[in-house]
Motif scaffolding. Structure first.
Motif, PDB file in Angstrom:
ATOM      1  N   ARG A   3       0.825  -1.212   0.000  1.00  0.00           N
ATOM      2  CA  ARG A   3       0.000   0.000   0.000  1.00  0.00           C
ATOM      3  C   ARG A   3       0.859   1.260   0.000  1.00  0.00           C
ATOM      4  O   ARG A   3       0.499   2.265  -0.622  1.00  0.00           O
ATOM      5  CB  ARG A   3      -0.939  -0.006   1.189  1.00  0.00           C
ATOM      6  N   ALA A   4       1.988   1.212   0.682  1.00  0.00           N
ATOM      7  CA  ALA A   4       2.892   2.373   0.694  1.00  0.00           C
ATOM      8  C   ALA A   4       3.480   2.590  -0.696  1.00  0.00           C
ATOM      9  O   ALA A   4       3.545   3.731  -1.185  1.00  0.00           O
ATOM     10  CB  ALA A   4       3.999   2.173   1.721  1.00  0.00           C
ATOM     11  N   ARG A   7       0.816   4.013  -2.927  1.00  0.00           N
ATOM     12  CA  ARG A   7       0.553   5.429  -2.647  1.00  0.00           C
ATOM     13  C   ARG A   7       1.654   6.315  -3.228  1.00  0.00           C
ATOM     14  O   ARG A   7       1.386   7.389  -3.771  1.00  0.00           O
ATOM     15  CB  ARG A   7       0.430   5.633  -1.138  1.00  0.00           C
ATOM     16  N   PHE A  31       3.296  12.211   3.107  1.00  0.00           N
ATOM     17  CA  PHE A  31       2.982  10.789   3.222  1.00  0.00           C
ATOM     18  C   PHE A  31       4.074  10.038   3.961  1.00  0.00           C
ATOM     19  O   PHE A  31       3.797   9.232   4.860  1.00  0.00           O
ATOM     20  CB  PHE A  31       2.760  10.171   1.838  1.00  0.00           C
ATOM     21  N   LEU A  32       5.345  10.281   3.589  1.00  0.00           N
ATOM     22  CA  LEU A  32       6.451   9.540   4.207  1.00  0.00           C
ATOM     23  C   LEU A  32       6.584   9.852   5.697  1.00  0.00           C
ATOM     24  O   LEU A  32       6.876   8.960   6.494  1.00  0.00           O
ATOM     25  CB  LEU A  32       7.763   9.849   3.480  1.00  0.00           C
ATOM     26  N   TRP A  35       3.726   7.951   7.466  1.00  0.00           N
ATOM     27  CA  TRP A  35       3.987   6.516   7.445  1.00  0.00           C
ATOM     28  C   TRP A  35       5.127   6.167   8.400  1.00  0.00           C
ATOM     29  O   TRP A  35       5.067   5.178   9.120  1.00  0.00           O
ATOM     30  CB  TRP A  35       4.335   6.119   6.010  1.00  0.00           C
ATOM     31  N   THR A  36       6.152   7.007   8.425  1.00  0.00           N
ATOM     32  CA  THR A  36       7.285   6.783   9.317  1.00  0.00           C
ATOM     33  C   THR A  36       6.884   6.942  10.773  1.00  0.00           C
ATOM     34  O   THR A  36       7.319   6.177  11.633  1.00  0.00           O
ATOM     35  CB  THR A  36       8.420   7.775   8.989  1.00  0.00           C
ATOM     36  N   TYR A  38       4.072   6.298  12.111  1.00  0.00           N
ATOM     37  CA  TYR A  38       3.267   5.163  12.546  1.00  0.00           C
ATOM     38  C   TYR A  38       4.110   3.915  12.749  1.00  0.00           C
ATOM     39  O   TYR A  38       3.899   3.167  13.695  1.00  0.00           O
ATOM     40  CB  TYR A  38       2.172   4.884  11.511  1.00  0.00           C
ATOM     41  N   PHE A  39       5.086   3.669  11.880  1.00  0.00           N
ATOM     42  CA  PHE A  39       5.872   2.435  11.919  1.00  0.00           C
ATOM     43  C   PHE A  39       7.262   2.620  12.512  1.00  0.00           C
ATOM     44  O   PHE A  39       8.127   1.789  12.287  1.00  0.00           O
ATOM     45  CB  PHE A  39       6.004   1.860  10.506  1.00  0.00           C
ATOM     46  N   ILE A  51      11.390   1.557   1.234  1.00  0.00           N
ATOM     47  CA  ILE A  51      10.412   2.581   0.866  1.00  0.00           C
ATOM     48  C   ILE A  51      11.117   3.857   0.417  1.00  0.00           C
ATOM     49  O   ILE A  51      10.704   4.506  -0.550  1.00  0.00           O
ATOM     50  CB  ILE A  51       9.448   2.850   2.041  1.00  0.00           C
TER      51      ILE A  51
END
Length: 115
Positions: A3-4, A7, A31-32, A35-36, A38-39, A51
């Motif tokens: 999904r990443a 996107r 976005f990055l 995403w970063t 969260y993870f 990524i």
């Protein structure tokens, strides 16, 4: 991961060639960073590297197509830029969990014990 990558591909697709590169980089960075954030806990450094590499390649392809050249031109433009065209760097953003310390203050959302 899929999904990443999807996107990132969506943010750098050819239909966005009319936008300036700075606008596309701003959207990619937003976005990055999300995403970063969260993870970032755990063992995700290798995934971040994958990524980040995918994002850089897609941005190089986007820059090359914008100037009606190939990916090599975009890659050269990114390498000669002092900040990599403004793309965020994901290196060093992983926070390893510490022993005997919970990641969050409360174990559950309501704070109740396990059943």
């Amino acid at each position: 991961m899929r999904r990443a990558r999807d996107r990132i591909a969506e943010l750098t697709r050819r239909s966005r060639l009319l936008l300036p590169v700075e606008e596309v980089v701003k959207d990619l960075n937003r976005f990055l960073r999300g995403w970063t954030g969260y993870f970032r806990y755990g063992h995700s450094a290798t995934r971040f590297k994958l990524i980040e590499t995918h994002a850089r390649l897609r941005l190089a392809l986007f820059i090359g197509k914008k100037h009606k050249r190939g990916r090599g031109f975009g890659w050269t433009a990114m390498c000669h830029s002092p900040d990599g065209c403004g793309l965020v760097d994901l290196t060093g953003t992983v926070v390893a969990p510490r022993a005997n310390k919970p990641w969050r203050e409360k174990p559950n959302t309501g704070g109740e014990r396990r059943r």
